[in-house]
Design a protein around this motif. Structure first.
Motif, mmCIF file in Angstrom:
data_model
loop_
_atom_site.group_PDB
_atom_site.id
_atom_site.type_symbol
_atom_site.label_atom_id
_atom_site.label_comp_id
_atom_site.label_asym_id
_atom_site.label_seq_id
_atom_site.Cartn_x
_atom_site.Cartn_y
_atom_site.Cartn_z
ATOM 1 N N LEU A 210 0.831 -1.222 -0.026
ATOM 2 C CA LEU A 210 0.017 0.134 -0.044
ATOM 3 C C LEU A 210 0.843 1.104 0.084
ATOM 4 N N SER A 255 -1.886 -6.419 1.898
ATOM 5 C CA SER A 255 -1.633 -6.405 0.538
ATOM 6 C C SER A 255 -2.548 -7.155 -0.531
ATOM 7 N N TYR A 258 -5.740 -5.362 -0.519
ATOM 8 C CA TYR A 258 -5.517 -4.181 -1.529
ATOM 9 C C TYR A 258 -5.479 -4.423 -2.927
#
Length: 264
Positions: A210, A255, A258
Motif C-alpha cells: 500500500l 496487501s 489491496y
C-alpha cells in the motif's frame, strides 16, 4: 482481471521469522500463510512440504531456482539442477518454473556482456523445451539491482529467447535497478507470465504494497490490459533497514485485500 489467486515467495517469511527470533518451521509458516489469505506458496514441492502445504489448503504456484544462466548450456547440469525440481512442480500441479539469472559474482557484481545475455536466452529456450511437455512455463525472474544487468536480463527474454519463455516481473528489483515495471508490462504484454510484488521507497523495501513509490493501481491496470491470468505472488521483505509495525501475516493480508480492489 481473472487471476488464479494469491501466492507468495517464502524468502520474506523465513527472514521475518528469523528477525523475530523464531525458527522458521514449515508447519508454522504454512499455517500463517493460510491465515493471511494466501491461496498458494512458491516452494520446491518435495513430498513432505507439499503434503504439509496442502493440509492448510495451499496450492503450489511455482518453484524458484537460481542459476548461472550466462554459462554454456552443457555446464548447467540440468539433469541435476533443474529437471528434478521441474518434475516435482509438475506433479504438484504447479505452473511456473521461475529461473533467476545469477550474477557472475554475488559479492562483487560484474557487468555481463551481450554475449552473456544471448547465452542466457539460449539456455532459457532449451530449458523451456525440456519442461514445456510437463505443463510448465519458464519465466526469467529479474533480480539484478543495477540497470545494466537488469535491462540485459530483460533482453535475454524479449530478444534472445524463444517466445515460450516469459517474464516474472519482480517489481521491487526492477524499481531498484532504475527500470519501470509498469513499462515492462505495457511493452511486453505477451511475455508476462508471473509477478513478484513488492513496493519500494527508493532502494528500501516498504512494509506492504500500500505504501511506496510504485503505482500499483497503474501496474494492475496494465496487467489487466495484458489479459494477465496467472498468479499474483507477493514477495514482501522486512530487512533490518526498515521497522515494520505489523507481522508478516498482517502485511500480507493487507496487501491481498489491496490487490483485490483491482482484481474483483
Amino acid at each position: 482481471m481473472n487471476i488464479r489467486g494469491f501466492s507468495s515467495n517464502m524468502y520474506g517469511w523465513t527472514e521475518r521469522w528469523k528477525r523475530d527470533g523464531k525458527t522458521p518451521e514449515w508447519d508454522e509458516l504454512f499455517r500463517a500463510c493460510a491465515d493471511s489469505g494466501l491461496d498458494a506458496v512458491e516452494i520446491d514441492a518435495d513430498t513432505e512440504k507439499l503434503k504439509l502445504a496442502r493440509s492448510y489448503g495451499l496450492a503450489i504456484s511455482a518453484s524458484y531456482i537460481g542459476l548461472p544462466l550466462h554459462v554454456p548450456f552443457n555446464t548447467l547440469d540440468v539433469e541435476r539442477s533443474i529437471l528434478p525440481f521441474a518434475e516435482r512442480l509438475a506433479a504438484a500441479e504447479g505452473s511456473d518454473l521461475l529461473l533467476n539469472a545469477d550474477p557472475i559474482n554475488w559479492k562483487n557484481v560484474v557487468s555481463k556482456s551481450e554475449d552473456h545475455f544471448k547465452q542466457q536466452g539460449e539456455n532459457l529456450s532449451r530449458i523451456s523445451e525440456l519442461v514445456t511437455p510437463m505443463g510448465l512455463k519458464v519465466c526469467l525472474h529479474n533480480h539484478a539491482a543495477d540497470n545494466h544487468n537488469a535491462t540485459g536480463d530483460l533482453r535475454s527474454v524479449v530478444q534472445y529467447a524463444d517466445t515460450s519463455v516469459g517474464l516474472c516481473v519482480d517489481t521491487g528489483w526492477a524499481f531498484v535497478s532504475g527500470c519501470n515495471p509498469i513499462e515492462w508490462v505495457n511493452t511486453y504484454p505477451d511475455r508476462i507470465n508471473a509477478f513478484h510484488l513488492r513496493n519500494q521507497h527508493g532502494g528500501m523495501p516498504t512494509e506492504d504494497l500500500l505504501e511506496g513509490d510504485i503505482d500499483f493501481s497503474s501496474l494492475m491496470a496494465s496487467a489487466a490490459s495484458a489479459h494477465y491470468n496467472g498468479w499474483l505472488a507477493l514477495e514482501l521483505w522486512h530487512p533490518d533497514c526498515i521497522q515494520p509495525f505489523r507481522s508478516m501475516g498482517e502485511d500480507v493480508q493487507r496487501s491481498i485485500n489491496y490487490l483485490r480492489s483491482f482484481t474483483s
